[in-house]
Each structure stands twice: as structure tokens, then as C-alpha cells.
Design a protein around this motif. Structure first.
Motif, PDB file in Angstrom:
ATOM      1  N   GLU A  24      -4.108 -19.970  28.983  1.00 47.12           N
ATOM      2  CA  GLU A  24      -5.320 -20.776  29.102  1.00 47.12           C
ATOM      3  C   GLU A  24      -5.513 -21.707  27.907  1.00 47.12           C
ATOM      4  OE1 GLU A  24      -8.962 -18.848  30.104  1.00 47.12           O
ATOM      5  OE2 GLU A  24      -8.133 -17.923  31.912  1.00 47.12           O
ATOM      6  N   ASN A  25      -5.013 -21.315  26.754  1.00 47.44           N
ATOM      7  CA  ASN A  25      -5.152 -22.132  25.552  1.00 47.44           C
ATOM      8  C   ASN A  25      -3.951 -23.041  25.304  1.00 47.44           C
ATOM      9  OD1 ASN A  25      -7.785 -21.384  24.367  1.00 47.44           O
ATOM     10  ND2 ASN A  25      -6.898 -19.339  24.459  1.00 47.44           N
ATOM     11  N   GLY A  26      -3.038 -23.103  26.282  1.00 45.59           N
ATOM     12  CA  GLY A  26      -1.894 -24.008  26.171  1.00 45.59           C
ATOM     13  C   GLY A  26      -0.913 -23.642  25.088  1.00 45.59           C
ATOM     14  N   LYS A  27      -0.831 -22.359  24.754  1.00 44.67           N
ATOM     15  CA  LYS A  27       0.048 -21.911  23.669  1.00 44.67           C
ATOM     16  C   LYS A  27       1.430 -21.491  24.147  1.00 44.67           C
ATOM     17  CE  LYS A  27      -3.225 -22.281  20.615  1.00 44.67           C
ATOM     18  NZ  LYS A  27      -3.264 -23.448  19.764  1.00 44.67           N
ATOM     19  N   ILE A  28       1.541 -21.112  25.426  1.00 44.97           N
ATOM     20  CA  ILE A  28       2.852 -20.708  25.953  1.00 44.97           C
ATOM     21  C   ILE A  28       3.103 -21.376  27.296  1.00 44.97           C
ATOM     22  CG2 ILE A  28       2.922 -18.495  24.742  1.00 44.97           C
ATOM     23  CD1 ILE A  28       2.176 -17.124  27.389  1.00 44.97           C
ATOM     24  N   ASP A  29       4.364 -21.489  27.614  1.00 48.43           N
ATOM     25  CA  ASP A  29       4.828 -22.059  28.869  1.00 48.43           C
ATOM     26  C   ASP A  29       5.177 -20.885  29.792  1.00 48.43           C
ATOM     27  OD1 ASP A  29       5.909 -23.658  30.842  1.00 48.43           O
ATOM     28  OD2 ASP A  29       7.471 -24.518  29.584  1.00 48.43           O
ATOM     29  N   PRO A  30       4.303 -20.558  30.747  1.00 44.02           N
ATOM     30  CA  PRO A  30       4.515 -19.351  31.545  1.00 44.02           C
ATOM     31  C   PRO A  30       5.678 -19.487  32.532  1.00 44.02           C
ATOM     32  CG  PRO A  30       2.620 -20.556  32.361  1.00 44.02           C
ATOM     33  CD  PRO A  30       3.081 -21.266  31.123  1.00 44.02           C
ATOM     34  N   LYS A  31       6.265 -18.342  32.850  1.00 38.73           N
ATOM     35  CA  LYS A  31       7.323 -18.280  33.858  1.00 38.73           C
ATOM     36  C   LYS A  31       6.722 -18.402  35.254  1.00 38.73           C
ATOM     37  CE  LYS A  31      10.399 -15.262  31.293  1.00 38.73           C
ATOM     38  NZ  LYS A  31      11.136 -13.996  31.318  1.00 38.73           N
ATOM     39  N   LEU A  32       7.562 -18.749  36.195  1.00 33.30           N
ATOM     40  CA  LEU A  32       7.128 -18.921  37.576  1.00 33.30           C
ATOM     41  C   LEU A  32       6.464 -17.663  38.126  1.00 33.30           C
ATOM     42  CD1 LEU A  32       6.967 -20.628  40.134  1.00 33.30           C
ATOM     43  CD2 LEU A  32       9.278 -19.855  40.701  1.00 33.30           C
ATOM     44  N   THR A  33       7.013 -16.501  37.824  1.00 27.27           N
ATOM     45  CA  THR A  33       6.415 -15.266  38.344  1.00 27.27           C
ATOM     46  C   THR A  33       5.009 -15.054  37.793  1.00 27.27           C
ATOM     47  OG1 THR A  33       7.580 -14.021  36.625  1.00 27.27           O
ATOM     48  CG2 THR A  33       8.581 -14.063  38.819  1.00 27.27           C
ATOM     49  N   MET A  34       4.784 -15.412  36.539  1.00 26.88           N
ATOM     50  CA  MET A  34       3.447 -15.289  35.961  1.00 26.88           C
ATOM     51  C   MET A  34       2.503 -16.291  36.621  1.00 26.88           C
ATOM     52  SD  MET A  34       1.268 -13.848  34.057  1.00 26.88           S
ATOM     53  CE  MET A  34       1.760 -12.990  32.605  1.00 26.88           C
ATOM     54  N   LEU A  35       2.975 -17.502  36.874  1.00 30.77           N
ATOM     55  CA  LEU A  35       2.150 -18.501  37.564  1.00 30.77           C
ATOM     56  C   LEU A  35       1.724 -17.975  38.929  1.00 30.77           C
ATOM     57  CD1 LEU A  35       4.163 -21.771  36.850  1.00 30.77           C
ATOM     58  CD2 LEU A  35       2.220 -20.851  35.577  1.00 30.77           C
ATOM     59  N   TRP A  36       2.659 -17.380  39.628  1.00 32.23           N
ATOM     60  CA  TRP A  36       2.375 -16.846  40.966  1.00 32.23           C
ATOM     61  C   TRP A  36       1.338 -15.724  40.888  1.00 32.23           C
ATOM     62  CZ3 TRP A  36       4.934 -18.991  45.177  1.00 32.23           C
ATOM     63  CH2 TRP A  36       4.598 -18.444  46.423  1.00 32.23           C
ATOM     64  N   ARG A  37       1.514 -14.825  39.934  1.00 32.06           N
ATOM     65  CA  ARG A  37       0.575 -13.702  39.787  1.00 32.06           C
ATOM     66  C   ARG A  37      -0.824 -14.189  39.429  1.00 32.06           C
ATOM     67  NH1 ARG A  37       2.558  -9.149  36.133  1.00 32.06           N
ATOM     68  NH2 ARG A  37       0.927  -8.048  37.250  1.00 32.06           N
ATOM     69  N   ILE A  38      -0.900 -15.194  38.573  1.00 35.10           N
ATOM     70  CA  ILE A  38      -2.204 -15.746  38.199  1.00 35.10           C
ATOM     71  C   ILE A  38      -2.867 -16.390  39.409  1.00 35.10           C
ATOM     72  CG2 ILE A  38      -3.354 -17.558  36.867  1.00 35.10           C
ATOM     73  CD1 ILE A  38      -1.319 -16.944  34.602  1.00 35.10           C
TER      74      ILE A  38
END
Length: 90
Positions: free
Chosen positions: A48-62
């Protein structure tokens, strides 16, 4: 953390802002959303704070935790960033 150009950083930041907005629309704290959907609250905070570039699986879970399709989040990013936004300038 590997080097990321300004456009990539802008994309990551804008994605985090969208996730934050959608979560707040549900009136849920980061901690509550993370607990309910077995997400790592620290990672959710960094996303949420733009500190990490999430993986696709994390994007899907969110997206599942927010109750919206991942495609809707991506569409919102496209609308926010505009048609002329390109990560790699040609």
C-alpha cells in the motif's frame, strides 16, 4: 532491492494507492484484512505504501480479499496512469 526506474516506481506507488483506496472502501484496517485473508500484514503495508513490487499470486490474493477482480484493479491503474504511460519509454 534491485534497481527500478522512475516509471516502475510510479506504477508500484499507484498500485498501492489503489489497494489502499479499495480497502478503505470496505472500512477495514490493514491488520483486519490481513488476518481475515491470511495475508502478511507487513507485506500489505509495504504494498500500500509503494515499497515493494508484489508477485502475481499476492496481487490475486489481495483482489480476492477486497472482493474485486484483479482485472478491475488493473483497469483502474490504466485509467489513473493514462494511455501515454509506458514503463519503458521508446
Amino acid at each position: 532491492m534491485q534497481y527500478k526506474n522512475e516509471k516502475t516506481l510510479q506504477l508500484i506507488k499507484t498500485f498501492g494507492e489503489e489497494i489502499n483506496k479499495q480497502r478503505k472502501n470496505l472500512n477495514k484496517s490493514q491488520r483486519l484484512l490481513a488476518l481475515e485473508y491470511e495475508l502478511d500484514s507487513g507485506n500489505l503495508n509495504r504494498i500500500e505504501n509503494g515499497k515493494i513490487d508484489p508477485k502475481l499470486t499476492m496481487l490475486w490474493r489481495i483482489s480476492e480479499a477486497l472482493g474485486i477482480p484483479l482485472s478491475q484493479i488493473i483497469k483502474s491503474l490504466e485509467d489513473t496512469l493514462g494511455d501515454d504511460f509506458h514503463i519503458n519509454e521508446i
